[in-house]
Design an enzyme around this catalytic site. Structure first.
Site, PDB file in Angstrom:
ATOM      1  CB  CYS A  16      23.790 -35.059 -25.921  1.00 16.02           C
ATOM      2  SG  CYS A  16      23.922 -35.784 -27.567  1.00 16.02           S
ATOM      3  N   GLY A  42      29.737 -35.616 -24.399  1.00 16.20           N
ATOM      4  CA  GLY A  42      29.706 -35.546 -25.860  1.00 16.20           C
ATOM      5  C   GLY A  42      30.933 -34.829 -26.374  1.00 16.20           C
ATOM      6  CG  ASN A 117      20.894 -36.022 -22.491  1.00 13.90           C
ATOM      7  OD1 ASN A 117      20.877 -36.119 -21.274  1.00 13.90           O
ATOM      8  ND2 ASN A 117      21.412 -36.959 -23.255  1.00 13.90           N
ATOM      9  N   GLY A 118      19.053 -37.307 -25.279  1.00 11.33           N
ATOM     10  CA  GLY A 118      18.179 -38.467 -25.278  1.00 11.33           C
ATOM     11  C   GLY A 118      18.014 -39.021 -26.672  1.00 11.33           C
ATOM     12  CE1 TYR A 257      32.858 -44.445 -18.796  1.00 11.61           C
ATOM     13  CE2 TYR A 257      31.046 -44.403 -20.378  1.00 11.61           C
ATOM     14  CZ  TYR A 257      32.395 -44.235 -20.084  1.00 11.61           C
ATOM     15  OH  TYR A 257      33.260 -43.840 -21.058  1.00 11.61           O
TER      16      TYR A 257
END
Length: 485
Positions: A16, A42, A117-118, A257
């Site tokens: 995210c 996201g 985020n996570g 990536y």
């Protein structure tokens, strides 16, 4: 509706992205701009919450930032000089509007909006305990667990309640929280997920990547350190570190990536690291060939590095169309098969009769690599060799990356020879874990704790995995009971 992109169904999907602004009368507009730059992290949903000094305002929607937050009426409905935003790809919780962040709740201390985020690896256990104590959950997102832990904490101040909540959760998190008292940004003690801080005309900005600061014209100041809470109140910034110091373990896949190549991650250019990974790959796994061809777009920097190190020409053998939407109505199997060429097509005149090296960032299930190799053979390639700019992905991620269960990972089922046969390539090679660390300027030593989280390659998870362990225990108990019966 079905995706037309044959290269999107077999990637580790980005976790995210979060973006927060404190102290700007254009806060919501800046957040929308920042979220555009983080769209790659996201693409399922997006949301923005703002605070005008009296009230919180929130707009959340399924789909991309564009189309949902590029209208003046939407931004005008998000007034205030504080705002926080989120782009989502679900790793826990269903795909539904109720799970779109920022999540918002009214606590005893006032409004509380959080973007995360996570992934919280003990969220299910905490959720069961909270429900037993009377909490009523409105979503299936692990992030909501944080809100309930704050709401039920016995500490007096909101900050102490928040810290108390953080000390109960495991896993990976970068959070931006907005309250009537100000904004809080923090990272987990291992710094698994990224978060940076910048400034713009007196405003303090937090973002998952530096590229989001660049896009909105902000100046990068520093990364939020692992285990650090940065508190912004009335333009004043202070930092506290409530956790015991730990050796950081940032996710190594940010360089492979996840991050945009024009971002700076951990003081290193992502683009430069990816080129160096390609160079390492060329040194470790050379092969005689005529062309080096990237799998667009994520394979481009590594392919450049491979070409430069090997002396084999770099060429664009797969052409991507940037003018096709993400979806296309496909009425039948034959049209569906042809639809994949709407976004990517082989450069037939270049490829025919050539020995080619395809460079990609990873192999997950292997289905995409199979399609790409076949595309090259259909275009007349004499030989197709594949080189992967990461080690084999043999383990699932539990820190906010949408990884298939281990049984579906190609590298967990086959050795390199078996993988080569599966994708029908003439040869296949991955960069070694040592080569990956060398590209980052590090040396991976067996007697020293790794500097990065590389669990998807090595199985060396840096935290406990309570929910996963509980799930395995339940499955094992069920199997034992079945045998007894």
């Amino acid at each position: 509706m079905l995706t037309t992109n044959p290269f999107e169904d077999d990637k580790l999907h980005e976790e995210c992205g979060v973006f927060g602004v404190s102290g700007s009368d254009s806060a919501a507009a800046l957040v929308a701009l920042g979220l555009h730059a983080l769209q790659h992290r996201g693409q399922e949903a997006a949301g923005i919450s703002s605070f005008d000094g009296h009230h919180f305002h929130t707009h959340r929607a399924m789909g991309h930032v564009a189309g949902n937050f590029d209208r003046d009426d939407v931004i005008r409905a998000l007034p205030g000089d504080y705002a926080v935003g989120h782009v989502r790809y679900s790793t826990t919780g269903e795909t539904a509007l109720r799970n779109v962040q920022p999540l918002y709740a009214e606590l005893a201390s006032g409004g509380f909006a959080v973007a995360h985020n996570g992934n919280i690896s003990n969220a299910m256990k905490l959720r069961r305990e909270l429900i037993r104590r009377g909490s009523i959950f409105q979503s299936t997102s692990d992030t909501e667990t944080i809100i309930h832990l704050v709401a039920t904490s016995n500490y007096r101040t909101l900050l102490d309640r928040f810290i108390d909540a953080l000390k109960q959760i495991e896993g990976a998190y970068s959070l931006v929280v907005m309250t009537p008292e100000g904004m809080i940004a923090c990272r987990d003690p291992l710094g698994i997920r990224p978060l940076v801080m910048g400034r713009l005309d007196g405003a303090v900005i937090f973002a998952s990547e530096t590229v989001a600061l660049d896009v909105c014209g902000a100046t990068f100041e520093r990364q939020v350190e692992p285990g650090e809470l940065v508190i912004v109140q009335h333009g004043e910034v202070r930092s506290i570190r409530p956790f015991a110091p730990m050796a950081p373990r940032p996710c190594i896949f940010e360089w492979v990536y996840f991050s945009r190549p024009d971002s700076i991650a951990g003081d290193q250019s992502v683009y430069t690291v990816r080129k160096e990974i390609g160079a390492q790959l060329a040194h470790e796994s050379p092969v005689e060939a005529d062309l080096v061809i990237p799998v667009p777009d994520s394979g481009v920097p590594a392919a450049i590095g491979y070409a430069q190190a090997s002396g084999i020409p770099f060429e664009l053998g797969i052409i991507r169309s940037h003018y096709v939407g993400r979806t296309f109505i496909q009425p039948g199997d034959k049209v569906r098969h042809l639809g994949v060429k709407l976004k990517h097509n082989a450069n037939r005149a270049l490829i025919k009769g050539k020995r080619i090296i395809l460079v990609d960032d990873s192999i997950v299930r292997g289905t995409t690599s199979l399609k790409i190799v076949q595309m090259m053979r259909d275009a007349g390639a004499a030989e197709v060799h594949m080189r992967i700019a990461s080690p084999p992905t043999r383990h699932s991620c539990f820190y906010g990356v949408d990884t298939p269960e281990r049984a579906k990972l190609l590298a967990a089922k086959h050795d390199v020879g078996g993988m080569t046969d599966f994708i029908h390539a003439d040869s296949l090679a991955f960069v070694s874990i040592d080569g990956l660390y060398k590209a980052l300027g590090e040396a991976k030593r067996a007697d020293v704790r790794p500097k990065y989280c590389d669990a998807c390659f090595t199985g060396d998870y840096p935290t406990t995995l309570t929910d996963q362990d509980d799930s395995v225990a339940v499955d094992q108990f069920a199997m034992l009971a079945e045998r007894v019966n």
